[in-house]
Scaffold this active site. Sequence first.
Site, PDB file in Angstrom:
ATOM      1  N   ARG A 121      45.574  41.081  33.244  1.00 18.90           N
ATOM      2  CA  ARG A 121      44.512  41.935  33.166  1.00 18.90           C
ATOM      3  C   ARG A 121      44.830  43.446  32.774  1.00 18.90           C
ATOM      4  NH1 ARG A 121      42.391  42.585  38.136  1.00 18.90           N
ATOM      5  NH2 ARG A 121      40.549  43.542  37.310  1.00 18.90           N
ATOM      6  N   LYS A 186      51.290  39.291  45.568  1.00 17.76           N
ATOM      7  CA  LYS A 186      50.392  38.429  44.727  1.00 17.76           C
ATOM      8  C   LYS A 186      51.367  37.300  44.209  1.00 17.76           C
ATOM      9  CE  LYS A 186      48.217  39.430  40.162  1.00 17.76           C
ATOM     10  NZ  LYS A 186      47.555  40.121  39.227  1.00 17.76           N
ATOM     11  N   ARG A 319      42.848  50.048  45.471  1.00 15.70           N
ATOM     12  CA  ARG A 319      43.903  49.872  46.216  1.00 15.70           C
ATOM     13  C   ARG A 319      44.008  50.334  47.730  1.00 15.70           C
ATOM     14  NH1 ARG A 319      44.927  53.495  41.885  1.00 15.70           N
ATOM     15  NH2 ARG A 319      44.602  55.801  42.752  1.00 15.70           N
TER      16      ARG A 319
HETATM   17  C1  BTN Z   1      46.382  39.142  36.170  1.00  6.89           C
HETATM   18  O1  BTN Z   1      46.779  40.217  35.418  1.00  6.89           O
HETATM   19  O2  BTN Z   1      46.358  39.207  37.267  1.00  6.89           O
HETATM   20  C2  BTN Z   1      46.197  37.917  35.355  1.00  6.89           C
HETATM   21  C3  BTN Z   1      47.115  37.075  34.678  1.00  6.89           C
HETATM   22  C4  BTN Z   1      46.661  35.879  34.085  1.00  6.89           C
HETATM   23  C5  BTN Z   1      47.860  35.191  33.419  1.00  6.89           C
HETATM   24  C6  BTN Z   1      47.454  33.954  33.062  1.00  6.89           C
HETATM   25  S1  BTN Z   1      48.886  32.734  32.547  1.00  6.89           S
HETATM   26  C7  BTN Z   1      47.913  31.579  31.609  1.00  6.89           C
HETATM   27  C8  BTN Z   1      46.953  32.393  30.949  1.00  6.89           C
HETATM   28  N1  BTN Z   1      47.559  32.816  29.654  1.00  6.89           N
HETATM   29  C9  BTN Z   1      47.680  34.071  29.572  1.00  6.89           C
HETATM   30  O3  BTN Z   1      48.116  34.637  28.503  1.00  6.89           O
HETATM   31  N2  BTN Z   1      47.376  34.732  30.602  1.00  6.89           N
HETATM   32  C10 BTN Z   1      46.908  34.045  31.694  1.00  6.89           C
END
Ligand code: BTN
Length: 322
Positions: A121, A186, A319
């Site tokens: 994100r 996390k 946060r």
């Molecule tokens: C975050 O930042 O918390 C979200 C992370 C999401 C990662 C997943 S892995 C599978 C899918 N493909 C990606 O490129 N991102 C999501």
Amino acid sequence: MKSRALIGLLADGRVHSGESLAASLGVSRTAVWKQIKRAADEGFSIETIRGKGYRLVTPVDLLDGNEIVRQLPARLHSTIDLQVHEELDSTNAEVIRQRARQSSGRTMVCLAECQTAGRGRRGRQWQSPRGENLYLSLGLTFRGGFAMLDGLSLVLGLAVAEALEAQGVRDVGLKWPNDIYVGGSKLAGILVELQGELEEGVVQVVAGIGINVHMSAAEGVDQAWTSLARAMPAQQWHRNLIAAGVIASLLDAATEFAKTGFTSFRAPWEARDIFTGRPLTSDSGKLSGTGRGVDEHGNYLMDVNGKLEKVRAGEISLRVQS
Ligand code: BTN
């Protein structure tokens, strides 16, 4: 990975004779020996036991599409198109590419052993080492226009949390909007990307989920993280089993959400809210107050001097005040 078939046979950690491996793979014993060498070059640690055979020293937990489908409830088999890739830039990107080309009418579920450009994100990278974690994306379709997507990202986080709980993960928490936490760190993250309207009111969404399973080290991650193996080392974790549970939970939640929206998910989401009752500040620094759960649209609520203020989904993250 060229040695996938051989590694699949050795994955149980037992000693396998060259003869039995040759028979299972349908090749000569010399060819088995060459594959053993190639697997070692690919980084697998294989012990040769004289007169007995070969044994994988460090257990591997390979993704197996057939196994994932076998673990899914039968009612879902005909509704999905499941793919497992050795390597992708990003499973989200792959779903977007494939859906732009064609649509089978089934829900596309895409997994990869590793990602070379995993997306997180807010433009962050998502660490995606080979064979250690789960990287999976679903191509979902909703009717009713973009307005009906309120709360979807929270619903997806809840679905992942419930699937993990069903597999024995304890103390799972949700950090608004959809991070999955265990023990203050996390464990998993979700990236929801909107692909646009297919036709008037029909919205295509890609839901990408990353779950840390076996990972024991991660360079350059700027937040406290954990994995299932770190948080609960006594338990054996099998990525195919976890993937199946998470996929089923996400599909069921998406179906329910399409019918009823966020309302019925609000209470179970709030029951896992790690922010509730805690002093918070919004990222922009504009709001400081106490966490009070979410409203009917999935906006986060903060008590600021006795007045409930909304933090809108997708705009800001929260946060804990230092
Ligand atoms: C975050 O930042 O918390 C979200 C992370 C999401 C990662 C997943 S892995 C599978 C899918 N493909 C990606 O490129 N991102 C999501």
